[in-house]
Enzyme design. Structure first.
Site, short mmCIF file in Angstrom:
data_model
loop_
_atom_site.label_atom_id
_atom_site.label_comp_id
_atom_site.label_asym_id
_atom_site.label_seq_id
_atom_site.Cartn_x
_atom_site.Cartn_y
_atom_site.Cartn_z
CB CYS A 73 -1.19 -7.36 2.59
SG CYS A 73 -0.08 -7.56 3.98
CG ASP A 278 1.67 -3.59 -3.47
OD1 ASP A 278 1.11 -4.09 -2.49
OD2 ASP A 278 2.43 -2.60 -3.40
CG HIS A 280 0.25 -3.32 0.58
ND1 HIS A 280 1.14 -4.21 0.02
CD2 HIS A 280 0.09 -3.71 1.87
CE1 HIS A 280 1.52 -5.09 0.94
NE2 HIS A 280 0.89 -4.80 2.06
#
Length: 393
Positions: A73, A278, A280
């Site tokens: 990430c 994000d 993820h």
């Protein structure tokens, strides 16, 4: 359905829209009103390159991981902040992406530099393997400083962009060092010593003489990355106003950092909330189609962006700025100086004309940001990696 393999289409209805507020929305130096410019806000967000976990890409190093789910990430956040620098460099801050609209070649040149293949300049493969030299094994989690150091090294091979990448250490930005770096009339030492091989250049679609005029110009476009620690275990609220002002500057590239368990790419704020992309979400690796075109929709976040309270931000971050010209840099310096006069805004870093005398300690700086002794620099500064945890899936 496995949460790790959700796509943005699946998640589209799980994201909150922007709140109805009179507070301005700031996105990378642009100011918007939710009431009159919501479509413009979403278009600006969608136009940022969004790099997420991927699966089924060629094995890193030939025998390594074929997915970065659970560990990549911060590497993806590093890609996003650096991609924004390349977008500003080659397309301009006002460039916009629209679904189904034909894009210029430079857009695909930028995108190709981050595709998950070993010969893309800023691919997950290159970042992970370059990180080995920084003491990080492939598959190990990075902190903001580590990914910044790796991207700086990789940028020396990107002759098309010809960027001057400066990482300001010890919470200090030295103007003299930056001017010396950006006003050089010669190719950087790293690029001269390790030129990109022809296949790399052709894969990324760059003309053979790309970057020559830029390398001989009076100012190399600057990517300035400033790793910071804004508290011990949580952000000191005295820094919050200063952090907000960073998103208001036209030179803003955003912030990479996160909260416990995950890293995010922060692109702005509204009220007391940060706006972020994000990484993820695990998506399949992308390959060119039969006609040779690269499907690009999955590289743009087409739902409202995520938000989180500024108070939840982990104190270890890296702030980024892009100065295309010397005038941009001078303007940025003036803004930073004015920011130090704002009541209630504690400076996050110091801006000085020349290197402070205490930097001359050989045990510390040979740790000047442009030192070749990157290994000692990492051992000195990168303790922030221990403050992040791998995301459990």
């Amino acid at each position: 359905m496995d949460a790790a393999t959700l796509t943005y289409d699946t998640l589209r209805f799980e994201y909150e829209d922007f709140p109805e507020t009179k507070e301005p929305v700031w996105i990378l130096g642009r100011k918007y009103s939710v009431f009159t410019e919501k479509e413009e806000i979403l278009l600006d967000v969608t136009s940022r390159l969004w790099f997420t976990y991927r699966k089924n890409f060629p094995a890193i190093g030939g025998t390594g991981p074929t997915s970065d789910t659970g560990w990549g990430c911060m590497l993806r956040c590093g890609q996003m902040i650096f991609a924004q620098a390349l977008v500003c460099r080659h397309l301009g801050r006002d460039w916009r992406w629209m679904k189904g609209k034909r894009q210029m070649d430079n857009y695909f040149n930028v995108l190709n530099a981050f595709i998950d293949k070993k010969d893309s300049y800023y691919s997950i493969h290159q970042i992970a393997q370059m990180g080995v030299g920084e003491g990080k094994s492939i598959g190990q989690w990075y902190g903001p400083n580590t990914v910044a150091q790796v991207l700086k090294k990789l940028a020396t091979f990107d002759t098309w962009s010809s960027l001057a990448v400066h990482i300001a250490m010890d919470n200090t930005v030295v103007m003299e060092e930056i001017r010396r770096l950006c006003q050089s009339n010669f190719p950087c030492a790293g690029a001269a010593a390790c030129p990109a091989v022809e296949s790399d250049v052709l894969y990324n679609g760059y003309p053979e003489d790309a970057g020559v005029r830029d390398r001989l110009s009076l100012w190399k476009p600057l990517v300035l990355l400033i790793p910071l620690r804004l508290g011990l275990t949580e952000i000191n609220e005295a820094y919050i106003e200063t952090l907000k002002h960073c998103f208001m500057m036209p030179q803003s590239l955003g912030v990479i950092g996160g909260k416990p368990n995950s890293a995010h790419y922060f692109i702005g704020y509204v009220g007391e909330e940060l706006i972020y992309l994000d990484p993820h979400t695990t998506q399949p690796a992308v390959e060119p189609n039969d006609s040779g075109c690269l499907p690009d929709e999955s590289f743009h976040c087409q739902h409202p962006p995520c938000r989180m309270s500024i108070a939840e931000l982990d104190p270890s971050i890296a702030v980024g700025f892009f100065c295309n010209t010397e005038e941009d840099f001078n303007d940025w310096c003036q803004q930073i100086k004015k920011l130090s006069l704002v009541r209630g805004a504690l400076p996050m870093f110091e801006l000085v004309e020349r290197q402070p005398s205490h930097f001359s300690n050989p045990d510390i700086l040979n740790l000047t940001p442009d030192s070749s002794d990157a290994d000692r620099l990492e051992r000195f500064f990168d303790s922030e990696d221990e403050d992040f945890e791998i995301l459990s899936l």
